[in-house]
Scaffold this motif. Structure first.
Motif, short mmCIF file in Angstrom:
data_model
loop_
_atom_site.label_atom_id
_atom_site.label_comp_id
_atom_site.label_asym_id
_atom_site.label_seq_id
_atom_site.Cartn_x
_atom_site.Cartn_y
_atom_site.Cartn_z
N GLN A 1 0.76 -1.20 -0.06
CA GLN A 1 0.18 0.06 0.04
C GLN A 1 1.03 1.08 0.19
O GLN A 1 0.57 2.41 -0.60
CB GLN A 1 -0.79 -0.05 1.15
N TYR A 2 2.16 1.14 0.83
CA TYR A 2 2.65 2.35 0.60
C TYR A 2 4.35 1.86 0.57
O TYR A 2 4.61 0.92 0.74
CB TYR A 2 3.11 2.93 2.20
N ARG B 1 -8.96 1.16 8.95
CA ARG B 1 -7.68 1.25 8.57
C ARG B 1 -6.80 -0.17 8.08
O ARG B 1 -6.19 -0.51 7.01
CB ARG B 1 -6.83 2.01 9.29
N LEU B 2 -7.05 -1.05 9.07
CA LEU B 2 -6.68 -2.24 9.01
C LEU B 2 -7.07 -3.13 7.78
O LEU B 2 -6.51 -3.88 7.12
CB LEU B 2 -6.76 -3.07 10.10
N TRP C 1 -11.98 1.38 18.15
CA TRP C 1 -12.00 -0.14 17.50
C TRP C 1 -12.59 0.06 15.86
O TRP C 1 -11.80 -0.17 15.14
CB TRP C 1 -12.88 -1.00 18.04
N ARG D 1 3.76 -7.31 7.49
CA ARG D 1 3.98 -6.11 6.71
C ARG D 1 4.12 -4.97 7.58
O ARG D 1 4.77 -3.90 7.25
CB ARG D 1 2.90 -5.90 5.73
N MET D 2 3.32 -4.77 8.71
CA MET D 2 3.46 -3.72 9.59
C MET D 2 4.68 -3.52 10.01
O MET D 2 5.00 -2.24 10.45
CB MET D 2 2.39 -3.88 10.83
N ILE E 1 -2.04 -4.74 21.86
CA ILE E 1 -1.16 -3.83 21.35
C ILE E 1 0.36 -3.84 21.65
O ILE E 1 1.21 -3.95 20.70
CB ILE E 1 -1.66 -2.36 21.70
N CYS F 1 -9.81 2.06 14.05
CA CYS F 1 -8.74 0.90 13.55
C CYS F 1 -9.11 -0.09 12.55
O CYS F 1 -8.40 -0.45 11.60
CB CYS F 1 -8.16 0.38 14.65
N HIS G 1 -5.81 -11.70 18.73
CA HIS G 1 -6.63 -10.61 17.99
C HIS G 1 -8.17 -11.22 17.89
O HIS G 1 -9.19 -10.32 18.02
CB HIS G 1 -5.92 -10.48 16.62
N PHE H 1 -3.17 3.98 21.33
CA PHE H 1 -4.27 3.14 21.49
C PHE H 1 -5.09 2.74 22.67
O PHE H 1 -5.68 1.63 22.92
CB PHE H 1 -3.38 1.78 20.46
N PHE I 1 3.40 3.22 12.19
CA PHE I 1 2.69 4.14 11.22
C PHE I 1 1.03 3.96 11.59
O PHE I 1 0.59 2.73 11.60
CB PHE I 1 3.06 3.80 9.73
N PHE I 2 0.25 5.29 11.51
CA PHE I 2 -1.14 4.92 11.87
C PHE I 2 -1.54 6.37 11.71
O PHE I 2 -1.10 7.55 12.10
CB PHE I 2 -1.03 4.88 13.23
N ASP I 3 -2.58 6.64 10.53
CA ASP I 3 -3.10 7.89 10.29
C ASP I 3 -2.32 8.94 9.97
O ASP I 3 -2.32 10.09 10.16
CB ASP I 3 -4.00 8.15 11.57
N PHE J 1 6.59 -0.76 8.70
CA PHE J 1 6.21 0.63 8.97
C PHE J 1 6.28 1.06 10.63
O PHE J 1 5.57 1.58 11.15
CB PHE J 1 4.73 0.85 8.82
N ALA K 1 -5.59 -2.42 4.86
CA ALA K 1 -4.23 -3.28 4.48
C ALA K 1 -4.68 -4.65 3.98
O ALA K 1 -4.15 -5.32 3.29
CB ALA K 1 -3.57 -3.17 5.78
C1 LIG Z 1 0.56 -3.26 6.36
O1 LIG Z 1 0.91 -2.60 7.13
C2 LIG Z 1 0.47 -1.30 7.68
C3 LIG Z 1 0.97 -1.02 8.59
C4 LIG Z 1 0.38 0.45 9.40
C5 LIG Z 1 -0.94 0.79 8.48
C6 LIG Z 1 -1.49 -0.09 7.48
N1 LIG Z 1 -0.88 -1.23 7.03
C7 LIG Z 1 -2.83 0.28 6.88
C8 LIG Z 1 -2.62 1.99 6.81
N2 LIG Z 1 -2.59 2.47 8.11
C9 LIG Z 1 -3.31 3.63 8.55
C10 LIG Z 1 -3.84 4.15 7.24
O2 LIG Z 1 -3.11 4.05 9.49
C11 LIG Z 1 -1.82 1.88 9.06
C12 LIG Z 1 -2.73 1.27 10.23
O3 LIG Z 1 -3.76 0.66 9.90
N3 LIG Z 1 -1.92 1.33 11.37
C13 LIG Z 1 -2.27 0.79 12.56
C14 LIG Z 1 -3.65 0.39 12.82
C15 LIG Z 1 -4.12 -0.22 14.24
C16 LIG Z 1 -3.04 -0.41 15.08
O4 LIG Z 1 -3.25 -1.00 16.25
C17 LIG Z 1 -4.38 -1.61 16.64
C18 LIG Z 1 -4.82 -3.01 16.16
C19 LIG Z 1 -3.52 -3.55 15.42
C20 LIG Z 1 -3.78 -4.85 15.39
C21 LIG Z 1 -5.06 -5.52 15.43
C22 LIG Z 1 -6.20 -4.76 15.81
C23 LIG Z 1 -5.99 -3.53 16.23
O5 LIG Z 1 -6.84 -2.62 16.43
C24 LIG Z 1 -8.29 -3.07 16.65
C25 LIG Z 1 -1.76 0.11 14.71
C26 LIG Z 1 -1.52 0.31 13.46
#
Ligand SMILES: COc1ccc2c(n1)CCN(C(C)=O)[C@H]2C(=O)Nc1ccc(OCc2ccccc2OC)cc1
Length: 246
Positions: free
Chosen positions: A24-25, A61-62, A55, A102-103, A135, A58, A218, A126, A115-117, A106, A65
């Motif tokens: 993605q990035y 965003r996840l 929740w 992959r995370m 976390i 997050c 998770h 968090f 990386f977040f937001d 970042f 990914a």
């Molecule tokens: C593939 O690697 C990545 C790395 C970072 C990111 C992405 N892709 C997508 C784009 N992105 C954006 C737009 O912020 C980043 C992201 O989502 N970051 C992020 C989100 C949640 C986090 O902890 C909460 C959590 C973690 C695990 C399980 C459930 C959770 O919560 C319910 C920590 C970081």
């Protein structure tokens, strides 16, 4: 032997290409952001979100990914030859694992931020998720992955191996998945041998064991959350997140 070597090289090349095309990035983009951290006010804003707001924030965003991981899976040689049900079964359990692998790309090990937001966040961001153990496990895993200093090619083959796992539950044709898994294992071995890093293989298998327990955690948290906030989980969560993880 040269014939199979050609296949192994082609296999590795297609997995590496797919990994690149579905990241993605780009690494350079993220490196430019590495030292952009959240201000006290921004951290306060995240910490004053309600549990279900954070929740949902997050999960959205996840899910982004996860979509890229689904694309990555489709280009792994042999994945599309599996039955639809087996493809879903592998993605249901493997896609979050690959997101977490992959995370680590970042993750800034110097200030323990991810990386977040658009910026890099520490674990305190968090807090309102109310699952500090998840976390800290996510951050510990990212630390462990960074310590291995994998190249993009090694990361691509490792991600494919995390996904193509014949031990996953409820597979229809386990034998077929085993054959695809075996070819990906040969590819990873080939890459590590070429890089003179054969010793990495058993470390990567240890990482896979940690990854599996992290994803069990998770799922437990997601179940806890869905029972406590059924409305959010069932209506607001992106469909893919629900389909894959609920
Ligand atoms: C593939 O690697 C990545 C790395 C970072 C990111 C992405 N892709 C997508 C784009 N992105 C954006 C737009 O912020 C980043 C992201 O989502 N970051 C992020 C989100 C949640 C986090 O902890 C909460 C959590 C973690 C695990 C399980 C459930 C959770 O919560 C319910 C920590 C970081």
């Amino acid at each position: 032997y040269p014939h199979s070597l050609r296949n192994i090289d082609e296999l590795c090349a297609s997995i590496v290409r797919s990994h690149r095309e579905t990241s993605q990035y780009r690494l350079e983009e993220l490196q430019a952001l590495t030292w952009k951290v959240f201000s006290r006010e921004e951290i306060q804003a995240y910490q004053s979100k309600t549990v279900d707001e954070m929740w949902q924030h997050c999960a959205v965003r996840l899910t982004d990914a996860v979509q890229y991981v689904v694309e990555f899976a489709k280009h792994i040689p042999g994945f599309r030859m599996l039955s639809q049900n087996d493809q879903i079964a592998l993605l249901k359990t493997g896609s979050m694992e690959v997101v977490l692998v992959r995370m680590s790309r970042f993750f800034n090990t110097e200030n323990n931020t991810v990386f977040f937001d658009g910026k890099f966040a520490g674990t305190e961001v968090f807090k309102s998720l109310a699952c500090g153990d998840l976390i800290s496990a996510v951050f510990d895993f990212a630390h462990g992955m960074c310590a291995l200093k994998l190249t993009e090619q090694q990361l691509a083959l490792f991600s494919a191996l995390v996904l193509i796992n014949a031990d996953r539950p409820s597979l229809e044709d386990r034998g077929r998945v085993q054959r695809v898994q075996r070819s990906v294992e040969l590819g990873l071995n080939h890459i590590l041998h070429r890089d003179n890093q054969d010793s990495l293989m058993h470390k990567l298998y240890q990482r896979m064991a940690v990854l599996r327990s992290l994803c069990v955690l998770h799922m437990e948290k997601l179940r806890w959350f869905s029972q406590r906030y059924p409305l959010t989980a069932h209506s607001l969560f992106p469909p893919l997140y629900k389909e894959l993880f609920a």
